[in-house]
Design an enzyme around this catalytic site. Structure first.
Site: not given
Ligand code: TRP
Ligand code: ZN
Length: 878
Positions: A125, A266, A302
């Site tokens: 992501e 995370a 998460e």
């Molecule tokens: N979706 C992750 C969360 O809920 C966010 C995240 C984790 C993220 N690693 C990342 C976003 C690296 C950008 C880049 O918390």
């Molecule tokens: Zn999140």
């Protein structure tokens, strides 16, 4: 590194994908030097698309071969450039196979496939999957994945990916393999793999429908004794989501892996969460109460994404708050139910006001659903996450528990398996409740913290109390003249005896002790009837909307609310408002060259709070916490860091001296016997004890000695760190000795060393910057580990305003060097550091010039688009 003026991506340009990918088969040959990725994609034209050429994303891939329906493609049917593979005339439906070579061993950006310590892991992501293989790397393309991993068995005995394990076995040359199937369609950003020499703890959970889920938490061997709290938190989260939202887990296994090198907290990868080890590992002697609570919150967060994010995902990255805002709201409520609800709300609001309000007032201000970006990584912000959660909270409160549950049930039923928008979410809230939430949409579309001015008028003859509200939303970059928002203001009228008056909003109407006023207009009046005495209004109870509320309370009113408001949040908030006024008054006195004085009654009000036997210790600790320099600065025309610092230190020492006896008694009464427990009660007592210690330490040598004693007792990491931070902050005689002792105890524990770096970086001492520079050479420090960068450089730039904003500009110069040094290796983290300069216009002319010069120097150099976006917008936006 990208070209000088990078492209802006806009929400209005969204187009559905022209092709869909139904199944993905990946095969990884993991090697120390060069990893091969073979991919097989079943692709078909999207009936909603335009057809034509198909452009697949891919960055940093070394192509080996590409086949369409089994045949090598000829050169006139495709093109490959820096960031894509384009099929010029693909058929309606086909299979695309490819092999590429990637270099995880050289990946310092920690996005895509990379190495952390001895393991392989991934972070996809938002757009990291394109660094692994060719793909439509966008969240509205959802596919079923099968993954085969192959690696050396001795070095990488554990091979994990998303979904359920299908088969595994040994291969020649000491290698082995595993195959994982994920039956639930998902976007590429949720892909993950891990390979390494890991140990695990295991438990299981039975869902209401009778599925038994195997839960495993994987860590490096030396950390196996620090996993219990995370596992307990996971099981609690699963049960909570079943009870509160009727959501259960959908695979046979749930795996969590802790890694040391991670850009964020995370990641919710389907069935295979990857965590920054900071949010997994905890033991009484290594982790503080804050760490324990952080782990519970992030594990919950998460896990909750499995429904709010994974099964229902975002149509595009402008919708990020759809999953993040809702999931933060869910994790906040989970933590509130597991722990101390009132304290949790205060802490969340304190953080929102100190940091999200600042972002909303900065050149980087953006709506929770932004409408443009240069680099999406820059939009994982407090606005999208925390303000996004507040916007969900307002809707949940407006609907009430039953209707909100009905609305979320509808959301899960209507959109399961889809990639949707924030409008789809609000539509479910409206459809299930029958409420008109049209004006709610403004919260998604416009940036800036609304200002609400309130005036009151009491008419003793008519026995009415009128409240007049005026709302306005400040201009933000690219947005002016905003329409009024829907702003719920939970209100009570407190009578002289401290009880809420039972009043009505219409003459002779139904009475209640609390009313939710729903502001919808720029100016609006409410008249309460049956008000037999002049009340003190208690406004915005529970922080019912993320706004700045301004009502002209007398100091006495605030002290009265501090003591009597039936809303715990507002008791705290009255204290905050009072102290804020006192401190800002003291800054004014300092600027005028007169003695700093505290108005009558203020210290008495603190004494009463401290001695209040009814109050929970945790809440007393919150009342006694002085507002931060950052938050206070927002109430000044020009931020005066030195004045604010001096005012806080003066008030702190004054409280310490005036309340010396009560503070000492409280400190003694809160000594704990027996083992460390991270229960809400124990956490609350420690939090008050350590707050009190802070006052004692600033008032006398005896207080400093208490710090040393508490450090030496080594009862638990919360108490050790509280004492260490106070010792590191000042000129304590034992300072160097204690810091050296801590270092020698913990030199081999990376997470504990982060705390040691942090307290030194946050010290107010004049030699702090030199110390920070020296610590960069410490064997435990590395610019390639984001936790280390945050602990030392991030803490200095963001949590040490006095030293970062040193008048000679040395803090700014230091930050510039670190940003430019880090940017080529890890642009995401470099861009986060630059943000410390974004509000340069808030300071005096001299500091403004120095900060601006640094930003200008940064944009003049060829930097990543991450850093470019923050620096250039900071310079432009006003
Ligand atoms: N979706 C992750 C969360 O809920 C966010 C995240 C984790 C993220 N690693 C990342 C976003 C690296 C950008 C880049 O918390
Ligand atoms: Zn999140």
């Amino acid at each position: 590194m990208k070209e000088a003026s990078p492209r802006t991506i806009r929400l209005k340009d969204y187009q559905p994908p022209d092709y869909l990918i139904e199944t993905v088969d990946l095969s990884f040959d993991l090697r120390e030097q060069g990893t091969r990725v073979v991919s097989r994609l079943a692709i078909k034209r999207n009936p909603q698309g335009k057809g034509g050429a198909l452009k697949l994303n891919g960055e940093g891939l070394e192509p080996v071969w590409t086949r369409l329906n089994g045949s090598e493609m000829s050169a006139d049917h495709y093109r490959i450039d820096e960031e894509s593979l384009t099929l010029l005339d693909p058929p309606e439906a086909f299979v695309l196979e490819s092999e590429v070579i990637i270099a995880p061993e050289k990946n310092t950006a920690l996005e895509g496939l990379y190495r952390s310590g001895g393991m392989f892991c991934t972070q996809c992501e938002p757009e990291g999957f394109r660094k692994i293989t060719w793909f439509l790397d966008r969240p509205d393309v959802m596919a079923c994945f099968t993954v085969r991993l192959e690696a050396d068995k001795a070095q990488y005995p554990v091979l994990l990916s998303n979904g359920n394990p299908r088969e595994s076995g040994d291969l020649a040359d000491g290698r082995h393999y595993a195959v994982w199937d994920d039956p639930i369609p998902k976007p590429s950003y949720l892909f993950a793999l891990v390979a390494g020499d890991l140990r695990y703890i295991e438990d299981s959970h039975s869902t209401p429908s009778g599925r038994t889920v195997q839960l495993r938490l994987y860590v490096e061997p030396e950390n196996i004794d620090k996993c219990d709290h995370a596992m307990r938190s996971l099981i609690n989260a699963m049960r909570w989501d079943e009870e509160k939202y009727g959501r259960e887990y959908d695979l046979d296994v749930y795996n969590v892996v802790a890694v040391n090198d991670f850009n964020m907290g995370a990641m919710e990868n389907k069935g295979l969460n990857v965590f920054n080890s900071k949010y997994v590992l905890a033991r009484a002697d290594t982790a503080t109460d804050t760490d324990f609570l952080g782990i519970e919150g992030v594990i919950g967060h998460e896990y909750f994404h499995n429904w709010t994010g994974n099964r229902i995902t975002c149509r595009d990255w402008f919708q990020l708050s759809l999953k993040e805002g809702f999931t933060v709201f869910r994790d906040q409520e989970f933590s509130a139910d597991m722990g101390a609800r009132g304290v949790k709300r205060i802490e969340d609001v304190r953080m929102l006001r100190a940091h999200q309000f600042a972002e909303d007032a900065s050149p980087m201000a953006h709506p929770i659903r932004p409408d443009s970006y240069i680099e999406i990584n820059n939009f994982y912000t407090l606005t999208v996450y925390e303000k996004g959660a507040e916007v969900v909270r307002m809707q949940a409160n407006l609907l009430g528990p039953e209707l909100f549950r009905k609305a979320t049930d509808l959301y899960f039923e209507r959109h399961d398996g889809q990639a949707v928008t924030t409008e789809d979410f609000v539509r479910c809230m409206a459809d299930a409740s029958g409420k008109d939430l049209g004006q709610m949409q403004h919260w998604y579309d416009y940036a800036g913290t609304p200002q609400v001015k309130v005036q009151s008028e009491y008419d003793p003859e008519a026995q009415t109390f009128a409240l007049t509200f005026e709302q306005s939303v400040p201009d933000t970059p690219g947005q002016t003249n905003k329409p009024p928002f829907l702003i719920p203001i939970v209100t009570g009228l407190v009578g002289a005896d401290g009880d809420d008056l039972s009043v009505s909003l219409e003459a002779g109407g139904e009475t209640a002790t609390e009313h939710t006023l729903q502001l919808t207009q720029a100016k609006q009046q409410y008249v309460f009837h049956g008000v037999a005495q002049k009340p003190v209004p208690s406004l915005l109870r529970g922080f019912s909307a993320p706004v700045n509320l301004d009502y002209g309370y007398a100091d006495d009113d605030l002290m009265f609310l501090m003591a009597h408001d039936s809303d715990g949040f507002n008791r705290w908030d009255a204290a905050q408002t009072l102290v804020r006024r006192v401190l800002l008054g003291m800054v004014q006195q300092y600027q005028d060259g007169v003695e700093m004085l505290v108005p009558d009654g203020v210290l008495e009000a603190f004494r009463r709070s401290l001695l209040d036997e009814q109050a929970q210790p945790a809440l007393v600790a919150e009342v006694l916490a002085l507002p931060s320099i950052g938050y206070l600065g927002d109430f000044m025309e020009t931020v005066d860091i030195d004045g604010l610092h001096l005012a806080r230190e003066t008030l702190r020492a004054m409280i310490g001296r005036e309340l010396d006896r009560e503070l000492n008694d409280t400190y003694a009464a809160l000594q704990e016997a027996g083992e460390y427990q991270p229960t809400p009660q124990a956490i609350g007592r420690r939090s008050l004890k350590n707050r009190v210690l802070g006052y004692l330490a600033s008032a006398s040598l005896a207080g400093e000695e208490l710090c040393r004693q508490q450090y030496l007792a080594q009862h638990n990491m919360t108490d050790v760190m509280a004492a260490l931070a106070l010792i590191a902050d000042g000129d304590h005689a034992a300072r160097e000795e204690v810091l050296a002792d801590f270092e020698s105890r913990w030199r081999r524990d990376a997470l504990v060393m982060d705390k040691w770096f942090g307290v030194q970086a946050m010290s107010n001492r004049s030699d702090t910057l030199d110390r920070v520079k020296a610590l960069m050479q410490h064997h435990a420090f590395s610019m390639h580990n984001p936790n280390k960068v945050r602990a030392l450089i991030g803490a200095f730039a963001n949590a040490n305003p006095v030293r970062f904003h040193a008048a000679d500009g040395s803090g700014y110069e230091f930050l510039k060097k670190r940003v430019l040094e880090l940017d080529p290796a890890n642009p995401q983290i470099a861009a986060r550091l630059v943000r410390a300069l974004s509000r340069w216009r808030r300071y005096d002319e001299d500091r403004q010039a120095k900060m601006r010069a640094v930003l200008e120097a940064i944009v003049a150099i060829k930097v990543s688009k991450d850093v470019y976006e923050i620096a250039s917008k900071s310079l432009d936006g006003g």
